[in-house]
Design an enzyme around this catalytic site. Structure first.
Site, PDB file in Angstrom:
ATOM      1  N   GLU A  93      37.018  31.043  33.843  1.00  0.00           N
ATOM      2  CA  GLU A  93      37.326  32.273  33.490  1.00  0.00           C
ATOM      3  C   GLU A  93      38.673  32.259  33.761  1.00  0.00           C
ATOM      4  O   GLU A  93      39.165  31.915  34.887  1.00  0.00           O
ATOM      5  CB  GLU A  93      36.695  33.394  34.279  1.00  0.00           C
ATOM      6  CG  GLU A  93      35.445  33.600  34.295  1.00  0.00           C
ATOM      7  CD  GLU A  93      34.699  34.734  35.328  1.00  0.00           C
ATOM      8  OE1 GLU A  93      35.812  35.369  35.736  1.00  0.00           O
ATOM      9  OE2 GLU A  93      33.715  34.585  35.756  1.00  0.00           O
ATOM     10  N   ASP A 106      39.149  43.544  41.954  1.00  0.00           N
ATOM     11  CA  ASP A 106      39.664  42.307  42.826  1.00  0.00           C
ATOM     12  C   ASP A 106      40.070  42.866  44.215  1.00  0.00           C
ATOM     13  O   ASP A 106      40.767  43.809  44.376  1.00  0.00           O
ATOM     14  CB  ASP A 106      40.740  41.608  42.146  1.00  0.00           C
ATOM     15  CG  ASP A 106      40.218  40.980  40.911  1.00  0.00           C
ATOM     16  OD1 ASP A 106      39.134  40.095  40.866  1.00  0.00           O
ATOM     17  OD2 ASP A 106      40.642  41.111  39.795  1.00  0.00           O
TER      18      ASP A 106
END
Length: 256
Positions: free
Chosen positions: A46, A57
């Site tokens: 990714e 995140d």
């Protein structure tokens, strides 16, 4: 067949997917990182598009995004770096980014550039499923891109089945309802993992968020096709400031 589908056809278990933030720790580290991960047996990568407000995140990846942006990384720069990537890289590549910068770049332009450089799929965590179906699915399919959606322990069965019916790559199982980061154990997640497996979905699953050592990787491998590593690799890069050393440090930690 898309490279993502080929991977899951050829390898049913113990898949290792690794996330990194493009432009971190150094602006020109994108291709060296891809080459080093591939050379060390990583199955899927990714590529994170840095963004100033990465909602899904934790602090480790947030900081890497900030550093990448300070280094001068942008979507245009990233596509320039990836122009000849398929000369050396044969594993599947997924672009992971947030909707705001992709929309500013132009969604169809983004998809066209992904197809041009050889990217196989996309993850946009803040793209609503209904918008994807109504506005973006046809565009992604036109450019041969698999769209990957995330599910969590709180995702309803109805939504999981909707995701399963409208996608053909894999389903990204988030280990817990939290942001990215490392965990020591997934013992409390067994019911969740078993529940998803009992649904007999057509798409394979990879489990991410929190995997940082052998015990957590082994556990998610028992309940899915493999593991997605993100923060643990960013930490290794942060610690070493060197791609090859960072990859070695990550792989050593996954054996501890």
């Amino acid at each position: 067949m898309n490279r993502i589908n080929q991977l899951f056809e050829q390898k049913k278990e113990n898949i290792l997917s690794v996330y990194f933030t493009a432009g971190f720790p150094k602006l020109e580290d994108t291709l060296p990182t891809l080459k080093c991960l591939q050379a060390n047996g990583v199955d899927l990568v990714e590529i994170g598009v840095p963004f100033s407000d990465p909602l899904a995140d934790g602090i480790v990846i947030q900081n890497s995004s900030q550093q990448a942006l300070r280094n001068g990384m942008s979507i245009r720069k990233l596509f320039d770096q990836l122009t000849s990537v398929r000369a050396d890289i044969h594993i599947p590549l997924i672009m992971m980014g947030y909707l705001n910068p992709i929309m500013q770049f132009g969604f169809e332009t983004f998809c066209a550039e992904c197809a041009r450089v050889g990217v196989d799929g996309m993850i946009i965590p803040d793209l609503p499923m209904v918008d994807y179906i109504n506005q973006y699915k046809a565009i992604a399919e036109r450019y041969g891109l698999e769209f990957i959606f995330l599910i969590t322990p709180e995702t309803s069965e109805e939504r999981i089945r909707e995701i399963d019916s409208h996608t053909n790559g894999f389903i990204y199982m988030v280990s817990s309802a939290a942001v990215t980061g490392t965990q020591n154990s997934f013992d409390t997640k067994v019911d969740y993992f078993n529940r998803i497996n009992s649904m007999n979905l057509k798409n394979p699953r990879l489990i991410g968020f929190g995997i940082s050592n052998k015990s957590t990787r082994d556990m998610v491998n028992r309940y899915s096709s493999g593991a997605i590593i993100g923060s643990a690799f960013i930490k290794a890069l942060e610690e070493t400031q060197d791609v090859e050393k960072g990859v070695k440090l990550l792989l050593d930690k996954l054996e501890e």
